[in-house]
Scaffold this motif. Sequence first.
Motif, PDB file in Angstrom:
ATOM      1  N   UNK A  41       0.822  -1.201   0.000  1.00  0.00           N
ATOM      2  CA  UNK A  41       0.000   0.000   0.000  1.00  0.00           C
ATOM      3  C   UNK A  41       0.862   1.260   0.000  1.00  0.00           C
ATOM      4  N   UNK A  55       1.461   3.974  -3.099  1.00  0.00           N
ATOM      5  CA  UNK A  55       1.197   5.394  -2.882  1.00  0.00           C
ATOM      6  C   UNK A  55       2.409   6.225  -3.287  1.00  0.00           C
ATOM      7  N   UNK A  86      -6.181  -1.864  -0.783  1.00  0.00           N
ATOM      8  CA  UNK A  86      -5.501  -1.084   0.251  1.00  0.00           C
ATOM      9  C   UNK A  86      -6.239  -1.024   1.569  1.00  0.00           C
ATOM     10  N   UNK A 134      -9.300   5.381  -8.466  1.00  0.00           N
ATOM     11  CA  UNK A 134      -9.382   4.791  -7.129  1.00  0.00           C
ATOM     12  C   UNK A 134     -10.802   4.301  -6.886  1.00  0.00           C
ATOM     13  N   UNK A 148     -13.705   3.685  -3.830  1.00  0.00           N
ATOM     14  CA  UNK A 148     -14.071   4.121  -2.483  1.00  0.00           C
ATOM     15  C   UNK A 148     -15.257   3.285  -2.018  1.00  0.00           C
ATOM     16  N   UNK A 172     -13.961   5.016   2.844  1.00  0.00           N
ATOM     17  CA  UNK A 172     -12.520   4.784   2.784  1.00  0.00           C
ATOM     18  C   UNK A 172     -12.071   4.558   1.344  1.00  0.00           C
ATOM     19  N   UNK A 173     -10.871   5.030   1.026  1.00  0.00           N
ATOM     20  CA  UNK A 173     -10.256   4.720  -0.263  1.00  0.00           C
ATOM     21  C   UNK A 173      -9.721   3.301  -0.156  1.00  0.00           C
ATOM     22  N   UNK A 181      -8.913   1.031  -2.954  1.00  0.00           N
ATOM     23  CA  UNK A 181      -8.094   0.418  -4.001  1.00  0.00           C
ATOM     24  C   UNK A 181      -7.561   1.448  -4.986  1.00  0.00           C
ATOM     25  N   UNK A 182      -6.397   1.119  -5.534  1.00  0.00           N
ATOM     26  CA  UNK A 182      -5.834   1.874  -6.648  1.00  0.00           C
ATOM     27  C   UNK A 182      -5.977   1.013  -7.890  1.00  0.00           C
ATOM     28  N   UNK A 183      -6.380   1.610  -9.004  1.00  0.00           N
ATOM     29  CA  UNK A 183      -6.608   0.851 -10.222  1.00  0.00           C
ATOM     30  C   UNK A 183      -5.767   1.357 -11.382  1.00  0.00           C
ATOM     31  N   UNK A 218      -6.404   7.926   4.960  1.00  0.00           N
ATOM     32  CA  UNK A 218      -6.787   7.392   3.650  1.00  0.00           C
ATOM     33  C   UNK A 218      -5.571   7.376   2.736  1.00  0.00           C
ATOM     34  N   UNK A 270      -3.436   8.040  -0.379  1.00  0.00           N
ATOM     35  CA  UNK A 270      -3.571   9.111  -1.364  1.00  0.00           C
ATOM     36  C   UNK A 270      -2.719   8.763  -2.569  1.00  0.00           C
ATOM     37  N   UNK A 284      -1.799   8.971  -6.776  1.00  0.00           N
ATOM     38  CA  UNK A 284      -1.825   9.961  -7.850  1.00  0.00           C
ATOM     39  C   UNK A 284      -2.350  11.278  -7.269  1.00  0.00           C
ATOM     40  N   UNK A 335      -9.755  11.948  -2.122  1.00  0.00           N
ATOM     41  CA  UNK A 335     -11.070  11.482  -1.671  1.00  0.00           C
ATOM     42  C   UNK A 335     -11.529  12.348  -0.509  1.00  0.00           C
TER      43      UNK A 335
END
Lengths: 417, 300
Positions: A97, A101, A322, A399, A401, A407-408, A410-412, B162, B164, B166, B170
């Motif tokens: 994670x 980031x 994440x 992303x 949510x 909550x965030x 996942x990253x895609x 959270x 962050x 890129x 959010x």
Amino acid sequence: MSDLLRFATAGSVDDGKSTLIGRLLYDTKGLFSDQLEDIERISTRRGHDYVDLSLLTDGLRAEREQGITIDVAYRYFATPRRKFIIADTPGHIQYTRNMVTGASTANVALILVDARKGISEQSRRHAFLASLLGVPHLVICINKMDLVDWDESVYQQIHDEFTEFAAKLRVTDLTFVPISALRGDNVVARSENMPWYEGSTLLNYLENVHVASDRNLVDPRFPVQYVIRPHSNTTLDYRGYAGTVASGAFRKGDTVRILPSGLETTIAGIDTADGEVEEAVPPMSVTIRLAEDVDVSRGDMFARPANSPEVTQDVDAMICWMDETASLVRGKKYAIKHTTRWARTVVKDLQYRIDINTLHRDLEASELALNEIGRVQLRVTAPLFVDPYAVNRTTGSFVLVDESTNRTVAAGIINPR
Amino acid sequence: MTTTVLGHVRALEYESIHIFREVAAEMESPCLLFSGGKDSIVMLHLALKAFWPARIPFPVMHVDTGLNFPEVIDFRDAMVAEHGLELIVASVPEAIERGLVRPEPNGSRNRIQTPVLLAAAEEHGFDALFGGARRDEEKARAKERVFSFRDEFGQWDPKNQRPEIWDLYNGRVFPGESIRVFPLSNWTELDVWTYIASENIAVPELYLAKEREVVDRGGMLYAVNEFVPLVDGETSEVKRVRYRTMGDANLTAAVESDADTLEKIVEEIAAVRLTERGATRGDDKVSEAAMEDRKREGYF
């Protein structure tokens, strides 16, 4: 052409990462003397007979108590040539994670290898994630050369082994630097102990690595971020579309294609608070005025008639999960943010989970848990304007949510068709 | 070299403008914290640019400790008038009178600002507060997000931030929760001054070096004024000093300096070896975790 360089460092304290960062900061005056006194005082109080430079990056109480690094820490230093932003990602906890980031915005990923131990599973993981996140330049610092008697053959062996491994990844630019972070060899100053090494010092590399051409200047993409409509007497008819140029170039007089409507019109002017500009390129934040009064709102995108992104509700992507509180499962719905556009999406299929140590694909996977990476098919409620991540880091990323927690999760990374 | 430096500061400007616009587009009710200090002056300048030619689509708020340098309050009011801003003042002295907070024995109002800030944010229903904090300032700040989620008590949970990735921020919150937004996250003190000098932005004259009457207390130089009267046995002297930060007048020290123009300040900061807080703040040297604790309570 910006002279801001963002780089991500990955590794654990054992690799000498904190020492390396401490040395870069100290030798370039990015570290202040009261900060140094602070960590000297704490090191002495703890009974160390050395200055523990990792205290610089361990900012939170839990980190100091447990002697671990939890989160991405950002560090800054500058030389006359460039300003550097370091995203320092820890090796121990929630590794993926944090690395994802840090690497998401990095121009360069810096991976530390202990010369005595050679390439570890962790180094392979770092390299894989850097390539997944499209970091254009990878630099392998072979550290602790002082502990292997500055031996060129040690360097050469790691160099060859890593080059072979990297061939399996999408790494376009790979550089190796033999260093001793502790003694400073080849970090800022050239090493007298390794005359056989003819390449740059690490700092020299970071100052000179060419990053301007990494930007996509071919495909014009402008996600509309905010509509500016002043309600004053002097600017009554002003209507401008504010945003940051994602890629390509936009010029006054250019014909633009507006998505999703497909309408075409020309650019009447490109404004900034400092006056009109002829051309807007990444990473400029500007305001575009159009020749015709058409309906445009946040989440729309400007492209060119002959060069537009794919408009689609079906997305094929690699996902990095994440969230520790819930896993990704087939059939679940999430909110999705892509450029300036929000929509909802459902996970139609999880094709496989990837083992980031072996790159093996597990086709039987039924979910993705924290720090796991897999390939998914998504169906989105509204069309997105996408390019493959490999050619466009902005229009190729999103992303997810979780709407029940905000909550965030996942990253895609969008795959090519 | 000047153009090179401007190159990266311009890139930071674009990033900050992007953040301002993102918040204005996605949050219901944002507000810009404005103290009249250099960071908040740069923030205001960036916000004006982000929405030009329209006005800034949110109010500004000052948490007034009642111990501000009068020059800073005058500067604040001049900026508000010039740009037609809506100013909200959250007053610490009023809150003390109402019994919301009690003054601390050492005279610091740093910590008691927090409940006053939170009460004002709640009263006005703000779901996003812009702050001028930078990650280079302090160890706990180095780990904070650009969009920093706060629960319904305004608290920061460093272990539950959270991710962050890129520039996909959010800002989604449930009622009562909020986001602190830090558009200057990636700026350093030197970047701030380089930008102020290159854009020729007005700052309170306390930032510029001048002969001032000061008293030496434990190696720190405090200007003698209504907030810092001489006590028995102390003598003052006249020195050429300036301020690196604008905190409370009773606790913010000046530094010896010859920098009487913005360009000279940039040169001075480029060569300086002490952090701004280490050099000038009597109230930040409390413990290793002082900043983290205050942030957990809802401080910026």
